[in-house]
Design an enzyme around this catalytic site. Structure first.
Site, mmCIF file in Angstrom:
data_model
loop_
_atom_site.group_PDB
_atom_site.id
_atom_site.type_symbol
_atom_site.label_atom_id
_atom_site.label_comp_id
_atom_site.label_asym_id
_atom_site.label_seq_id
_atom_site.Cartn_x
_atom_site.Cartn_y
_atom_site.Cartn_z
ATOM 1 C CG HIS A 169 -1.015 44.210 9.007
ATOM 2 N ND1 HIS A 169 -0.788 44.310 7.599
ATOM 3 C CD2 HIS A 169 -1.553 45.124 9.614
ATOM 4 C CE1 HIS A 169 -1.391 45.547 7.606
ATOM 5 N NE2 HIS A 169 -1.861 46.171 8.783
ATOM 6 C CB SER B 88 4.070 12.351 13.299
ATOM 7 O OG SER B 88 5.235 11.958 12.351
ATOM 8 C CE LYS C 30 4.529 17.974 13.911
ATOM 9 N NZ LYS C 30 4.486 17.659 12.513
ATOM 10 C CD GLU D 296 -2.562 20.645 9.359
ATOM 11 O OE1 GLU D 296 -1.702 20.526 8.362
ATOM 12 O OE2 GLU D 296 -2.628 19.831 10.376
#
Ligand code: ARG
Length: 452
Positions: free
Chosen positions: A153, A274, A280, A287
């Site tokens: 979980h 970024s 970043k 992804e």
């Protein structure tokens, strides 16, 4: 190719709509191998002279060389790879070329080509899968004994080692490889000789053709052989499932590389910055792996949907099998390659993992096991530990600092050792547990299996 019956040329819009050569050209090596085997069987059966066969074989090999050299002009007016090759063969060698299509239809031809293509691709995909498995085993070995929390979980559950976590993915990929090899066995039979749907009155030696093409056997029902696209659906399923596995791995890595977890770091080469936020470092490969999995699942749905309403045998809908097939295979190849490279350069922040795993709450279950070993029924032990956990939360005291003897007489003075992580992992001696000794054994097993 069918001018006899028609008085009009095919509309150019229909040509544009119906052509497949812009993507099925990649079947060419298989189409040529199939044609040579088919021509040889015609020669043996007496339908081609030795000279005609030689001209066909040489012509086809020349065409193959030209395609490989990028010197072949594919024509959409000739619809697909089959007609492009046959028409060019006849242009080059004359009348013998016009005999090649005897006792054959594009229906058994395309089924043959696609099976051969799938067979080749399965072998390559299994190799790529092995590569990623090896990379995961490499990381498992580097971090075999690095403790970290294991989650259910997405809540901290019990301690594991990073090695154990990496090996979980090796197991998944092993099942994917075995599913691909299983599909390979089923698809490796020759449909050639099934003709358009009902075979032919010209009986060529199907077994000889199959043997030449490396098929294990021949199909046993011409209608099924023409209509069957199960092998494509199977491959697309395995690829989709493999994508799902890689997507879950990606998700783990995305979490681990966040500031919130900070368990791992990807190499600069495998991340992007970024354009706006200078600080970043984004896990784009993970992804995109996760994102592309959507398309892999979509391709499976596309083929199943295309087949579901088709009466026997061939329907032109079946031409729609190739784009999802090629797309899924290409996507998985690249996904496996980039993940392999990225995985090998992944570093674990062992200090952060160890600090997270040092949370004594992770050993609450071990404390219940301790009570069970003292003769307390598990449900009661669970409750007694639950009380200790509640007290720890209420008094903001670490669980291992609670005086457990105030909670139950079943707690002795020896509970301190329960909270030793190493002891906790070593105490799990059953197969499949994250005991570092067992993890090392598993690593050795995989290294042997994957010939590392
Ligand atoms: N390009 C076609 C396909 O991929 C080949 C088979 C065509 N057969 C036919 N009867 N039109 O399905």
């Amino acid at each position: 190719m069918w001018k006899g019956r028609f008085t009009q040329d095919t509309s150019s819009l229909v040509q544009q709509f119906g052509e497949s050569v812009s993507y099925d050209w990649r079947l060419f090596p298989h189409d040529i191998a199939g044609s040579i085997a088919h021509a040889r069987a015609q020669k043996v059966a007496g339908y081609l002279t030795e000279e005609e066969f030689s001209a066909i074989e040489a012509g086809l090999l020349d065409i193959r060389a030209d395609i490989e050299a990028g010197q072949f002009e594919f024509k959409t007016s000739l619809e697909d790879i089959h007609m492009n090759i046959e028409s060019e063969l006849t242009r080059r060698i004359g009348p013998a070329g016009a005999k090649l299509h005897t006792a054959r239809s594009r229906n058994d031809q395309v089924a043959t080509d696609t099976r051969l293509y799938c067979r080749t691709q399965i072998d390559a995909l299994v190799e790529s899968l092995r590569g990623l498995q090896r990379a995961l085993v490499n990381r498992a070995e580097a971090y075999a004994e690095s403790v970290m929390p294991g989650y259910t979980h997405l809540q901290r559950g019990q301690p594991v080692t990073a090695g154990h976590h990496f090996l979980a993915y090796v197991e998944m990929l092993e099942r994917d490889a075995s599913r691909l090899l299983d599909a390979r066995k089923r698809l490796n039979i020759s449909p050639l000789g099934s003709g358009a749907l009902a075979g032919s009155t010209i009986n060529l030696d199907r077994h000889a053709i199959a043997a030449e093409l490396g098929f294990d056997s021949v199909t046993t029902n011409s209608m099924d052989a023409i209509a069957d696209r199960d092998y494509i659906a199977e491959i697309l399923f395995v690829i989709a499932l493999c994508g799902v596995h890689l997507s879950r791995l990606s998700e783990d890595l995305i979490l681990w590389c966040s500031a919130e977890f900070a368990f791992a770091a990807l190499a600069d080469a495998h991340t992007t910055g970024s354009s706006l936020m200078p600080q970043k470092k984004n896990p784009d490969v993970c992804e995109l792996t996760r994102g592309k999995t959507g398309r892999l699942v979509g391709n499976l749905v596309a083929i199943l949907t295309a087949i579901k309403g088709l009466p026997l045998t061939y329907n032109r809908d079946l031409q729609e099998d190739k784009e999802p097939l090629f797309d899924s295979i290409d996507t998985l190849h690249l996904t496996l390659a980039v993940n392999t490279e990225m995985m090998l350069a992944l570093t674990l922040r062992e200090d952060v993992c160890a600090a997270a795993a040092a949370d004594p709450m992770l050993l609450a279950t071990d404390l219940a096991d301790y009570l069970v070993k003292k003769g307390v029924p598990f449900r009661q032990a669970h409750e007694l530990v639950g009380k200790a956990v509640a007290l720890a939360i209420e008094t903001k005291t670490p669980l291992d600092k609670i005086d457990l003897t105030t909670i139950s007489e079943h707690y002795g003075n020896d509970t301190g050792e329960i909270f030793h992580l190493k002891r906790a992992l070593d105490a799990r001696t059953n197969p499949g547990c994250p005991n570092p000794r067992i993890v090392r054994e598993q690593i050795a097993r995989w290294q042997k299996l994957l010939s590392v």
